[in-house]
Motif scaffolding. Structure first.
Motif, mmCIF file in Angstrom:
data_model
loop_
_atom_site.group_PDB
_atom_site.id
_atom_site.type_symbol
_atom_site.label_atom_id
_atom_site.label_comp_id
_atom_site.label_asym_id
_atom_site.label_seq_id
_atom_site.Cartn_x
_atom_site.Cartn_y
_atom_site.Cartn_z
ATOM 1 N N PHE A 7 15.848 2.775 -14.183
ATOM 2 C CA PHE A 7 16.162 4.135 -13.787
ATOM 3 C C PHE A 7 17.442 4.540 -14.509
ATOM 4 N N ASN A 8 17.304 5.315 -15.580
ATOM 5 C CA ASN A 8 18.455 5.699 -16.392
ATOM 6 C C ASN A 8 19.291 6.777 -15.738
ATOM 7 N N ASP A 9 18.658 7.711 -15.082
ATOM 8 C CA ASP A 9 19.356 8.789 -14.396
ATOM 9 C C ASP A 9 19.222 8.558 -12.896
ATOM 10 N N LYS A 10 20.304 8.189 -12.258
ATOM 11 C CA LYS A 10 20.252 7.843 -10.832
ATOM 12 C C LYS A 10 19.771 9.005 -9.964
ATOM 13 N N ASN A 11 19.919 10.236 -10.442
ATOM 14 C CA ASN A 11 19.495 11.404 -9.665
ATOM 15 C C ASN A 11 18.171 11.979 -10.149
ATOM 16 N N GLY A 12 17.497 11.300 -11.056
ATOM 17 C CA GLY A 12 16.247 11.798 -11.616
ATOM 18 C C GLY A 12 15.079 11.668 -10.663
ATOM 19 N N VAL A 13 14.000 12.360 -10.998
ATOM 20 C CA VAL A 13 12.749 12.241 -10.266
ATOM 21 C C VAL A 13 11.876 11.265 -11.048
ATOM 22 N N TYR A 14 11.318 10.279 -10.347
ATOM 23 C CA TYR A 14 10.586 9.206 -11.006
ATOM 24 C C TYR A 14 9.175 9.061 -10.461
ATOM 25 N N PHE A 15 8.289 8.617 -11.346
ATOM 26 C CA PHE A 15 6.933 8.246 -10.976
ATOM 27 C C PHE A 15 6.795 6.754 -11.229
ATOM 28 N N ILE A 16 6.409 6.010 -10.192
ATOM 29 C CA ILE A 16 6.169 4.578 -10.359
ATOM 30 C C ILE A 16 4.843 4.219 -9.703
ATOM 31 N N SER A 17 4.310 3.095 -10.110
ATOM 32 C CA SER A 17 3.131 2.510 -9.482
ATOM 33 C C SER A 17 3.421 1.047 -9.236
ATOM 34 N N PHE A 18 2.962 0.536 -8.121
ATOM 35 C CA PHE A 18 3.055 -0.899 -7.890
ATOM 36 C C PHE A 18 1.790 -1.371 -7.199
ATOM 37 N N ALA A 19 1.420 -2.610 -7.502
ATOM 38 C CA ALA A 19 0.131 -3.142 -7.059
ATOM 39 C C ALA A 19 0.314 -4.366 -6.181
ATOM 40 N N THR A 20 -0.734 -4.685 -5.453
ATOM 41 C CA THR A 20 -0.738 -5.896 -4.646
ATOM 42 C C THR A 20 -0.963 -7.105 -5.557
ATOM 43 N N VAL A 21 -0.656 -8.269 -5.046
ATOM 44 C CA VAL A 21 -0.863 -9.496 -5.799
ATOM 45 C C VAL A 21 -2.351 -9.650 -6.090
ATOM 46 N N LYS A 50 13.625 11.155 -1.367
ATOM 47 C CA LYS A 50 12.836 12.379 -1.315
ATOM 48 C C LYS A 50 11.493 12.048 -1.935
ATOM 49 N N ILE A 51 10.439 12.202 -1.174
ATOM 50 C CA ILE A 51 9.100 11.901 -1.665
ATOM 51 C C ILE A 51 8.417 13.217 -2.006
ATOM 52 N N TYR A 52 8.072 13.372 -3.277
ATOM 53 C CA TYR A 52 7.395 14.578 -3.738
ATOM 54 C C TYR A 52 5.881 14.417 -3.687
ATOM 55 N N GLY A 53 5.427 13.186 -3.689
ATOM 56 C CA GLY A 53 4.004 12.930 -3.581
ATOM 57 C C GLY A 53 3.715 11.447 -3.714
ATOM 58 N N TYR A 54 2.619 11.030 -3.121
ATOM 59 C CA TYR A 54 2.176 9.651 -3.291
ATOM 60 C C TYR A 54 0.678 9.567 -3.076
ATOM 61 N N CYS A 55 0.116 8.501 -3.599
ATOM 62 C CA CYS A 55 -1.307 8.245 -3.441
ATOM 63 C C CYS A 55 -1.469 6.751 -3.182
ATOM 64 N N ILE A 56 -2.018 6.421 -2.040
ATOM 65 C CA ILE A 56 -2.238 5.020 -1.695
ATOM 66 C C ILE A 56 -3.685 4.690 -2.034
ATOM 67 N N MET A 57 -3.847 3.846 -3.017
ATOM 68 C CA MET A 57 -5.165 3.404 -3.474
ATOM 69 C C MET A 57 -5.474 2.062 -2.793
ATOM 70 N N PRO A 58 -6.693 1.556 -2.886
ATOM 71 C CA PRO A 58 -7.027 0.296 -2.214
ATOM 72 C C PRO A 58 -6.130 -0.895 -2.596
ATOM 73 N N SER A 59 -5.672 -0.948 -3.839
ATOM 74 C CA SER A 59 -4.892 -2.115 -4.272
ATOM 75 C C SER A 59 -3.539 -1.763 -4.866
ATOM 76 N N HIS A 60 -3.163 -0.494 -4.863
ATOM 77 C CA HIS A 60 -1.879 -0.116 -5.441
ATOM 78 C C HIS A 60 -1.423 1.232 -4.893
ATOM 79 N N VAL A 61 -0.164 1.558 -5.208
ATOM 80 C CA VAL A 61 0.454 2.787 -4.713
ATOM 81 C C VAL A 61 1.078 3.521 -5.891
ATOM 82 N N HIS A 62 0.893 4.847 -5.924
ATOM 83 C CA HIS A 62 1.581 5.711 -6.878
ATOM 84 C C HIS A 62 2.602 6.509 -6.079
ATOM 85 N N LEU A 63 3.802 6.654 -6.627
ATOM 86 C CA LEU A 63 4.876 7.301 -5.887
ATOM 87 C C LEU A 63 5.703 8.179 -6.813
#
Length: 113
Positions: A7-21, A50-63
């Motif tokens: 995260f280069n800009d501590k105040n930026g808006v970011y999109f990340i995804s993370f998955a289950t093992v 601040k959450i602008y949006g998310y999508c919880i998929m069966p094996s991962h999350v987009h945030l």
């Protein structure tokens, strides 16, 4: 996923995804889905997320998010640590319980659409 987010800009808006093992479909069960919703709400209410949006998929999350006054890496680390540690202790898998698809978009107000 065991990658370090940058995260280069501590105040930026970011999109990340993370998955289950092993990309196991855990969020199809109500208890895991609700646990993730609770963890996101906790971060929103107590960690300045601040959450602008998310999508919880069966094996991962987009945030899509922003952090106020804290290091985004620390908040995401805490979110992932909390969800992984509470998965076993708070959710019991019963073989007879019906599953539901947990794929939905939820606006920042956290109301289901």
């Amino acid at each position: 996923m065991s990658r370090k987010y940058k995260f280069n800009d501590k105040n930026g808006v970011y999109f990340i995804s993370f998955a289950t093992v092993y990309w196991i479909d855990v969020f199809v069960r109500d208890c895991y889905f609700e646990m993730m919703i609770s963890a996101l709400n906790y971060c929103r209410e107590n960690k300045g997320m601040k959450i602008y949006g998310y999508c919880i998929m069966p094996s991962h999350v987009h945030l899509l998010f922003q952090i106020e006054e804290k290091n985004p890496s620390d908040v995401i680390r805490d979110l992932k640590t909390f969800t992984s540690s509470t998965t076993e202790t708070n959710c019991r898998i019963s073989s007879g319980k019906p599953q539901r698809m947990a794929t939905m978009d939820v606006p920042a107000s956290s109301e289901k659409v």
